[in-house]
Design an enzyme around this catalytic site. Structure first.
Site, PDB file in Angstrom:
ATOM      1  CG  ASP A   8      29.067   1.478  19.209  1.00  0.00           C
ATOM      2  OD1 ASP A   8      28.360   1.021  18.173  1.00  0.00           O
ATOM      3  OD2 ASP A   8      29.068   2.653  19.458  1.00  0.00           O
ATOM      4  CG  ASP A  10      29.133   5.997  14.079  1.00  0.00           C
ATOM      5  OD1 ASP A  10      29.971   6.893  13.677  1.00  0.00           O
ATOM      6  OD2 ASP A  10      28.372   5.170  13.542  1.00  0.00           O
TER       7      ASP A  10
END
Length: 226
Positions: A8, A10
């Site tokens: 991932d 953010d």
């Protein structure tokens, strides 16, 4: 056996979530809307696609959610024009994966343009041969589609992939995909539900690296029933 890693972005690779949390207020003010409550801000973390639009409609039914989303994204484009700080351990982990020739891919709900900008500014772009964004999946997290797409890009079955996530919906999506799923909490600490879905919870990416270095062929033993 872990043969590929899905990151991932953010809150996991870059410290962006704290910045995004501060951007709702100015975006709403410019639209003449009331300041956000804590439940709105915390509830928006980890949301994307229709899940985010539903959240915006719930708290601000008087405003087109796409207009509100465009307003906060405009704030973010300015605030994050120069990228964001890397999370602790990111480059040490990437160096290790490169040394071991373990392929890496970014799977983020952000746009391709945003992903590429963060990677380029930070210098992390050289570690990744591919990225998958929210537009590449019909459904957003907690639906597992984005991780299934990422696994296909790596040419691996999802059960041989390690998903690294910081958000609740990301953990739910990783678990549903069948991948080994590890949470690295950012602004939210895991609940009992989330702990039951992830195969491990690490305080930072340095701890993830320690598991990979010293955990043998199964650094994150599967504990979550699929």
């Amino acid at each position: 056996m872990i043969q590929g890693v899905i990151f991932d972005m953010d809150g996991l690779m870059f410290d962006t979530e704290r910045i995004w949390t501060t951007l709702w207020a100015p975006a709403l003010e410019k639209l003449g809307l009331p300041a956000p409550c804590e439940a709105f801000v915390s509830g928006a973390r980890g949301l994307a696609g229709e899940n985010m639009l539903r959240h915006l409609r719930q708290y601000y039914p008087q405003c087109d959610p796409n207009v509100l989303l465009a307003a906060v994204r405009a704030e973010g484009k300015t605030a994050l024009a120069n990228g964001a700080p890397a999370k602790p351990g990111l480059f040490a982990l990437l160096d290790y994966l490169e040394e071991k020739k373990i392929p890496r891919i970014v799977a983020s709900s952000s746009s391709h343009e945003t992903i590429q900008r963060y990677l380029r500014i930070s210098g992390a772009d050289r570690y990744f041969t591919d990225t998958v964004c929210g537009d590449d999946a019909k459904a957003s997290k907690p639906d597992p589609e984005i991780f299934l797409v990422a696994a296909r890009h790596l040419g691996l079955p999802p059960e041989h992939c390690l998903v690294l996530e910081d958000s609740f919906n990301g953990v739910r999506a990783g678990h549903a995909s069948g991948a080994v799923t590890v949470m690295v909490p950012d602004l939210q600490q895991p609940t009992e539900e989330i702990l039951s879905l992830c195969d491990a919870c690490c305080k930072d990416l340095n701890e993830v690296l320690d598991h990979l270095r010293h955990g043998g062929e199964e650094p994150f033993p599967r504990k979550a029933a699929l």
